[in-house]
Write a protein that holds these residues in place. Structure first.
Motif, PDB file in Angstrom:
ATOM      1  N   LEU A  10       0.836  -1.204   0.000  1.00 34.96           N
ATOM      2  CA  LEU A  10       0.000   0.000   0.000  1.00 34.96           C
ATOM      3  C   LEU A  10       0.867   1.249   0.000  1.00 34.96           C
ATOM      4  CD1 LEU A  10      -3.096   0.294   0.062  1.00 34.96           C
ATOM      5  CD2 LEU A  10      -2.924   0.736   2.516  1.00 34.96           C
ATOM      6  N   ASN A  82      -5.059  -3.795  -5.070  1.00 38.00           N
ATOM      7  CA  ASN A  82      -3.765  -3.172  -5.336  1.00 38.00           C
ATOM      8  C   ASN A  82      -3.338  -3.283  -6.794  1.00 38.00           C
ATOM      9  OD1 ASN A  82      -3.570  -2.470  -2.652  1.00 38.00           O
ATOM     10  ND2 ASN A  82      -2.304  -4.225  -2.081  1.00 38.00           N
ATOM     11  N   LEU A 205      -7.569   3.965  -3.136  1.00 34.97           N
ATOM     12  CA  LEU A 205      -6.672   2.911  -2.654  1.00 34.97           C
ATOM     13  C   LEU A 205      -6.830   2.685  -1.154  1.00 34.97           C
ATOM     14  CD1 LEU A 205      -4.203   1.012  -3.163  1.00 34.97           C
ATOM     15  CD2 LEU A 205      -2.757   3.010  -2.733  1.00 34.97           C
TER      16      LEU A 205
END
Length: 332
Positions: A10, A82, A205
């Motif tokens: 991340l 992701n 995200l």
């Protein structure tokens, strides 16, 4: 902010998004500085510092409506992972590098949106796509340059009428000063609209990763995105400056003022209503409008046509690259 909740992957994707934001400023610096450099009002190094400062200052002027559109209005966060974000960013960055290398003033914004759409299609077909947000963005591929053109042309005609009895030297003197104001306004609009697109994809995200919610955009994301685009602008995309500043039409300070002001008004309106538009399309339309207001022959239409082709190609090209990257990453 609970940094322990962010995984290494991340964190790397956030850095990749900020790299795109930096490249956005680098690639689109020409939009902010081409007119003020080509008219001789500022030297190139002065112009990039001037534009970068107002890119960052946009933090204090605009609500985060564009970030909300990109973060929650293009792709359903429930489908995001992701690999999708990675594919979207690589697609956008790759297309930006290609167009920068060839000096083509394409849209970083539509490269990002195209990348998001392409990666989403490769991931789960059309299911993740949110039609209202995509249609609004697609409509402004046409609306923003046309509005910029109309405003640039109207402002040029208005200024010409107001200054009809003034000497060219006096007009040039005044508009060299006023162009500092108009270029600052345009850079505010550029920072306000474009930095928020990167905020949106980082927000998407973080929502998908369970780090934040749809109602909360962390302040560190906002600050880092404004700083990244400002730093990118400072390095300047010099290959595109000549195309934007002189190859479409020859500009004087009065024309630069009209183009930048028309572009700034368009960006302010779009940002207020949360519409992610192309700053490249907007300023190009305004420059064409200024040239056409003088006389139709003042515009090099074959250059403008090549730029329009790049606009049309950008979204599907970035989408294809993003889809390929997603497919490859899914198999690794």
């Amino acid at each position: 902010m609970d940094w322990g909740a962010i995984t290494l992957t991340l964190g790397l994707l956030v850095l990749l998004a900020l790299a795109f934001d930096f490249m956005n400023g680098f690639h689109d610096a020409a939009n902010s500085i081409a007119t003020v450099v080509s008219t001789g009002v500022l030297k190139p190094w002065q112009a990039v510092l001037w534009a970068a400062f107002f890119n960052v200052l946009a933090f204090a002027f605009f609500k985060l409506s564009v970030a909300a559109t990109v973060g929650k209005g293009i792709i359903d966060p429930a489908f995001v992972d992701n690999r999708l974000i990675f594919g979207a960013l690589i697609g956008a960055i790759s297309w930006n590098l290609i167009t920068w290398y060839y000096g083509i003033p394409s849209s970083s914004s539509h490269a990002l949106i195209g990348g998001m759409i392409g990666a989403a299609l490769a991931s789960a077909g059309a299911a993740p796509l949110l039609t209202p947000g995509i249609m609004k963005t697609a409509a402004f591929i046409i609306v923003s340059p046309m509005l910029g053109m109309a405003l640039g042309s109207l402002l040029m005609l208005s200024v010409s009428w107001i200054c009809f009895r003034q000497t060219p030297r006096r007009v040039d003197k005044w508009f060299r000063r006023l162009q500092l104001v108009s270029s600052a306004a345009y850079s505010l609009g550029h920072g306000g609209n474009d930095a928020q697109k990167t905020m949106g994809i980082i927000w998407l995200l973080l929502i998908a990763g369970g780090v934040t919610t749809k109602d909360h955009l962390p302040i560190w994301v906002v600050v880092s995105c404004f700083l990244a685009i400002g730093f990118g602008t400072m390095f300047g995309g010099w290959r595109i400056v000549k195309t934007m500043g002189q190859r479409i039409t020859k500009l004087k300070p009065v024309g630069g003022f009209a183009a930048e002001t028309g572009g700034a008004i368009t960006l302010f309106l779009a940002t207020h209503f949360g519409i992610p538009v192309s700053t490249t399309h907007t300023i190009t339309g305004a420059i064409v409008g200024v040239g056409a207001a003088r006389r139709t022959a003042a515009v090099r239409w074959h250059i403008a046509q090549r730029i329009v082709v790049a606009w049309v190609v950008t979204l599907p090209a970035a989408a294809l690259i993003a889809a390929a990257v997603y497919a490859i990453s899914s198999r690794l």
